[in-house]
Design an enzyme around this catalytic site. Structure first.
Site, PDB file in Angstrom:
ATOM      1  N   ASP A 189     -94.956 -10.666 -48.094  1.00  0.00           N
ATOM      2  CA  ASP A 189     -95.904 -10.154 -49.074  1.00  0.00           C
ATOM      3  C   ASP A 189     -95.877  -8.623 -49.106  1.00  0.00           C
ATOM      4  O   ASP A 189     -95.739  -7.975 -48.069  1.00  0.00           O
ATOM      5  CB  ASP A 189     -97.310 -10.639 -48.690  1.00  0.00           C
ATOM      6  CG  ASP A 189     -98.379 -10.168 -49.645  1.00  0.00           C
ATOM      7  OD1 ASP A 189     -98.362 -10.603 -50.805  1.00  0.00           O
ATOM      8  OD2 ASP A 189     -99.228  -9.343 -49.235  1.00  0.00           O
ATOM      9  N   GLU A 215     -91.237  -9.681 -51.590  1.00  0.00           N
ATOM     10  CA  GLU A 215     -91.955  -9.463 -52.844  1.00  0.00           C
ATOM     11  C   GLU A 215     -91.912  -7.979 -53.208  1.00  0.00           C
ATOM     12  O   GLU A 215     -92.631  -7.164 -52.628  1.00  0.00           O
ATOM     13  CB  GLU A 215     -93.413  -9.923 -52.720  1.00  0.00           C
ATOM     14  CG  GLU A 215     -94.134  -9.924 -54.059  1.00  0.00           C
ATOM     15  CD  GLU A 215     -95.469  -9.214 -54.071  1.00  0.00           C
ATOM     16  OE1 GLU A 215     -96.166  -9.291 -55.089  1.00  0.00           O
ATOM     17  OE2 GLU A 215     -95.815  -8.542 -53.063  1.00  0.00           O
TER      18      GLU A 215
HETATM   19  C1  ARE Z   1    -108.907  -7.814 -53.730  1.00  0.00           C
HETATM   20  C2  ARE Z   1    -109.686  -7.183 -54.873  1.00  0.00           C
HETATM   21  C3  ARE Z   1    -109.638  -5.668 -54.767  1.00  0.00           C
HETATM   22  C4  ARE Z   1    -110.148  -5.222 -53.399  1.00  0.00           C
HETATM   23  C5  ARE Z   1    -109.316  -5.888 -52.314  1.00  0.00           C
HETATM   24  C6  ARE Z   1    -109.781  -5.553 -50.916  1.00  0.00           C
HETATM   25  O1  ARE Z   1    -109.138  -7.624 -56.121  1.00  0.00           O
HETATM   26  O2  ARE Z   1    -110.468  -5.114 -55.789  1.00  0.00           O
HETATM   27  O3  ARE Z   1    -110.034  -3.819 -53.269  1.00  0.00           O
HETATM   28  O4  ARE Z   1    -109.388  -7.313 -52.485  1.00  0.00           O
HETATM   29  O5  ARE Z   1    -111.024  -6.135 -50.659  1.00  0.00           O
HETATM   30  C7  ARE Z   1    -104.241 -10.230 -53.802  1.00  0.00           C
HETATM   31  C8  ARE Z   1    -105.014 -10.015 -55.087  1.00  0.00           C
HETATM   32  C9  ARE Z   1    -105.836  -8.747 -55.059  1.00  0.00           C
HETATM   33  C10 ARE Z   1    -106.724  -8.719 -53.814  1.00  0.00           C
HETATM   34  C11 ARE Z   1    -105.772  -8.780 -52.622  1.00  0.00           C
HETATM   35  C12 ARE Z   1    -106.519  -8.732 -51.269  1.00  0.00           C
HETATM   36  O6  ARE Z   1    -104.084  -9.955 -56.175  1.00  0.00           O
HETATM   37  O7  ARE Z   1    -106.689  -8.719 -56.208  1.00  0.00           O
HETATM   38  O8  ARE Z   1    -107.501  -7.542 -53.827  1.00  0.00           O
HETATM   39  O9  ARE Z   1    -105.064 -10.042 -52.658  1.00  0.00           O
HETATM   40  O10 ARE Z   1    -107.398  -9.802 -51.145  1.00  0.00           O
HETATM   41  C13 ARE Z   1     -98.996  -4.618 -56.434  1.00  0.00           C
HETATM   42  C14 ARE Z   1     -98.193  -4.841 -55.156  1.00  0.00           C
HETATM   43  C15 ARE Z   1     -97.888  -6.309 -54.918  1.00  0.00           C
HETATM   44  C16 ARE Z   1     -99.138  -7.174 -55.022  1.00  0.00           C
HETATM   45  C17 ARE Z   1     -99.747  -6.926 -56.403  1.00  0.00           C
HETATM   46  C18 ARE Z   1    -101.029  -7.737 -56.610  1.00  0.00           C
HETATM   47  O11 ARE Z   1     -97.010  -4.070 -55.196  1.00  0.00           O
HETATM   48  O12 ARE Z   1     -97.326  -6.430 -53.618  1.00  0.00           O
HETATM   49  O13 ARE Z   1    -100.087  -5.526 -56.543  1.00  0.00           O
HETATM   50  N1  ARE Z   1     -98.857  -8.597 -54.779  1.00  0.00           N
HETATM   51  C19 ARE Z   1     -99.090  -9.220 -53.449  1.00  0.00           C
HETATM   52  C20 ARE Z   1     -99.669 -10.629 -53.576  1.00  0.00           C
HETATM   53  C21 ARE Z   1    -101.077 -10.547 -54.117  1.00  0.00           C
HETATM   54  C22 ARE Z   1    -101.960  -9.860 -53.071  1.00  0.00           C
HETATM   55  C23 ARE Z   1    -101.282  -8.761 -52.363  1.00  0.00           C
HETATM   56  C24 ARE Z   1     -99.958  -8.450 -52.551  1.00  0.00           C
HETATM   57  C25 ARE Z   1    -102.018  -8.118 -51.261  1.00  0.00           C
HETATM   58  O14 ARE Z   1     -98.822 -11.451 -54.323  1.00  0.00           O
HETATM   59  O15 ARE Z   1    -101.598 -11.801 -54.476  1.00  0.00           O
HETATM   60  O16 ARE Z   1    -103.152  -9.325 -53.733  1.00  0.00           O
HETATM   61  O17 ARE Z   1    -101.754  -8.889 -50.103  1.00  0.00           O
HETATM   62  C26 ARE Z   1     -97.161  -2.513 -60.959  1.00  0.00           C
HETATM   63  C27 ARE Z   1     -96.362  -2.278 -59.679  1.00  0.00           C
HETATM   64  C28 ARE Z   1     -96.554  -3.420 -58.699  1.00  0.00           C
HETATM   65  C29 ARE Z   1     -98.045  -3.691 -58.469  1.00  0.00           C
HETATM   66  C30 ARE Z   1     -98.683  -4.002 -59.818  1.00  0.00           C
HETATM   67  C31 ARE Z   1    -100.174  -4.313 -59.685  1.00  0.00           C
HETATM   68  O18 ARE Z   1     -96.559  -3.578 -61.681  1.00  0.00           O
HETATM   69  O19 ARE Z   1     -94.989  -2.171 -60.000  1.00  0.00           O
HETATM   70  O20 ARE Z   1     -95.948  -3.094 -57.464  1.00  0.00           O
HETATM   71  O21 ARE Z   1     -98.159  -4.810 -57.584  1.00  0.00           O
HETATM   72  O22 ARE Z   1     -98.508  -2.877 -60.683  1.00  0.00           O
HETATM   73  O23 ARE Z   1    -100.841  -3.211 -59.215  1.00  0.00           O
END
Ligand code: ARE
Ligand code: CA
Length: 452
Positions: free
Chosen positions: A186, A212
């Site tokens: 992740d 990812e």
């Molecule tokens: C949640 C709340 C937040 C709060 C946080 C902490 O929504 O408001 O601040 O909790 O309390 C998932 C959810 C998030 C969640 C997080 C933690 O989607 O909403 O936050 O869990 O509970 C980037 C990253 C990429 C990431 C995506 C979502 O680069 O790695 O954002 N994806 C993975 C998982 C997600 C997960 C996380 C990572 C965290 O698949 O499910 O988040 O472990 C452009 C960029 C991308 C960027 C994208 C979005 O496209 O190129 O890199 O992706 O914008 O910002």
């Protein structure tokens, strides 16, 4: 010539997003193994913050294998059951960060924690404080920030430190000791590729790795720089496929993949949608698109590019809501088609897994397109598919397959089992041709693993 199981290597992944361990286990036995899926990907298994939102699973509190999806014993039993069904297990590994809770609290399994304090595991010196406001990533155009600041307030681990790397490897090795076969890393973009390589170097045995790294136009960190560690998710694939199906022409798919600037096929992990893209803007196809979603998955499974992953979702209207759960937010057993979409069971998708397996290694020949939304191609000597995404049927046409003469099950409309087909049978003549009508927004697929 009928065989009981699909021939070839089983590489298709079913992503049973947020399923609990007993439900994953029974799905391996009853559906994934029999349908020919090679892997199941499961959601993060470690202790996490308490609450209802699905994304709390991405906020580790400790590395105890105890979560709303089940206990360590249930996890172990799931791995054993899946292996007995011939299905390998990939775990979603959250290693870039811990929780995002400023106030701290008590985790799912009872461990108390603070934002930068996980007793017995990490203390404040194990985290990055990058100095931006809230230590938050402010620009994806800044490589250093992306890897040293916080992603949505999640306490960012110093993955450059040997202590942190060793602790992370201890967690992953614990999973390997339970029999796990691979990891989805992740938030890989938020860790230098060298840090992931160092963690991988501490693993007790080899494991499948898929990272990812979301492609973002113009960003300094791209998926290509991670391919030395293993596979990488190719996010352009689902976006491009959706655009083609929604507003362009299927004829453009003739060179889909590397010809479109996507990662080299051998390191590319692809999907129509995943748990993030199905919720966020990006315009991908999801279960909500019904038939077109099934056709897009059928194309993915028929087309020999990358390593395909089939999404399996719980039904949602609100981005944050978790899966069906009891009053304590413990995830309920899956009931397909009631609160859960089970796309991996949709007959078109599940039967095309057999097509993928039977055609593994065969190239594309006999490409046909009408310049618009009707396409066809063979997987040399092994299979043939035609997709008609026009608004009207294509009737009375013959198709050249190059397949051996015989009677084949149309696996888009019928299921092949024990030598019989529950749907239409396609007869390929001695010249390799067959004639059939293809309705609007529909397809026909035949392969040597489903020959009567
Ligand atoms: C949640 C709340 C937040 C709060 C946080 C902490 O929504 O408001 O601040 O909790 O309390 C998932 C959810 C998030 C969640 C997080 C933690 O989607 O909403 O936050 O869990 O509970 C980037 C990253 C990429 C990431 C995506 C979502 O680069 O790695 O954002 N994806 C993975 C998982 C997600 C997960 C996380 C990572 C965290 O698949 O499910 O988040 O472990 C452009 C960029 C991308 C960027 C994208 C979005 O496209 O190129 O890199 O992706 O914008 O910002
Ligand atoms: Ca980081």
């Amino acid at each position: 010539p009928a065989t009981a199981a699909p021939a070839g290597t089983k590489k298709v992944i079913a992503n049973l997003f947020e399923w609990n361990w007993p439900s994953v286990a029974s799905e391996c036995t009853n559906v994934l193994g029999p349908k020919g899926y090679g892997y199941v990907q499961v959601s993060p298994p470690q202790e996490h913050v308490r609450g209802n939102q699905w994304w709390l699973a991405y906020q580790p509190v400790s590395y105890r294998i105890e979560s709303r999806k089940g206990t360590r014993a249930q996890f172990q039993s799931m791995v054993n059951t899946c292996h007995a069904a011939g299905v390998k297990v990939i775990v979603d590994a959250v290693v870039n960060h811990m929780s995002g809770q400023d106030a701290g609290g008590t985790g799912w399994a009872g461990s108390s924690y603070g934002h930068y304090n996980y007793p017995g595991i990490y203390q404040s010196q194990d985290f990055h404080y990058c100095g931006t406001s809230g230590n938050e990533i402010q620009s994806y155009n800044d490589r250093w920030q992306v890897q040293n600041c916080e992603l949505v307030n999640l306490a960012d681990l110093k993955t450059e430190s040997d202590y942190v790397r060793t602790r992370l490897a201890t967690y992953l090795n614990d999973l390997l000791s339970l029999g796990v076969d691979g990891f989805r890393m992740d938030a890989s973009k938020h860790m230098p590729a060298a840090d992931i390589a160092a963690i991988k170097g501490k693993l007790s045995r080899s494991a499948y790795i898929v990272q990812e790294v979301i492609y973002g136009a113009g960003e300094p960190i791209g998926p290509g720089e991670y391919t030395g560690n293993g596979d990488v998710h190719e996010f352009r694939y689902g976006k491009d496929l959706a655009r083609v199906f929604r507003s362009e022409r299927l004829a453009y798919l003739k060179n889909f993949g590397e010809g479109w600037g996507h990662l080299p096929s051998g390191v590319s992990s692809v999907f129509v949608d995943n748990h993030d893209t199905q919720r966020d803007v990006g315009g991908v196809l999801t279960y909500k698109d019904r038939g077109i979603y099934a056709l897009a998955n059928a194309f993915m499974l028929a087309w020999p590019y990358g390593s395909p992953s089939v999404m399996s979702s719980f039904t949602f209207s609100n981005r944050d809501a978790g899966p069906p759960s009891d009053g304590n937010n413990k995830t309920l057993d899956t009931t397909c088609y009631s609160g859960w979409e089970c796309e991996h069971r949709w007959p078109v998708i599940a039967n095309m897994v057999g097509f993928r397996n039977a055609t593994e290694g065969a190239g594309v020949t006999n490409w046909y397109d009408n310049g618009n939304n009707h396409i066809a191609f063979s997987r040399t000597g092994k299979g043939f598919v035609t997709i008609n995404d026009e608004d009207s049927a294509v009737n009375g046409r013959s198709y050249y397959t190059g397949l051996p003469a015989g009677r084949y099950c149309d696996v888009i409309h019928g299921t092949y089992s024990n030598g019989s087909c529950s749907g239409p049978v396609i007869t390929v003549d001695s010249g390799g041709w067959f004639a059939a009508n293809v309705p609007a927004h529909d397809a026909i697929a035949i392969h040597v693993g489903a020959r009567l």
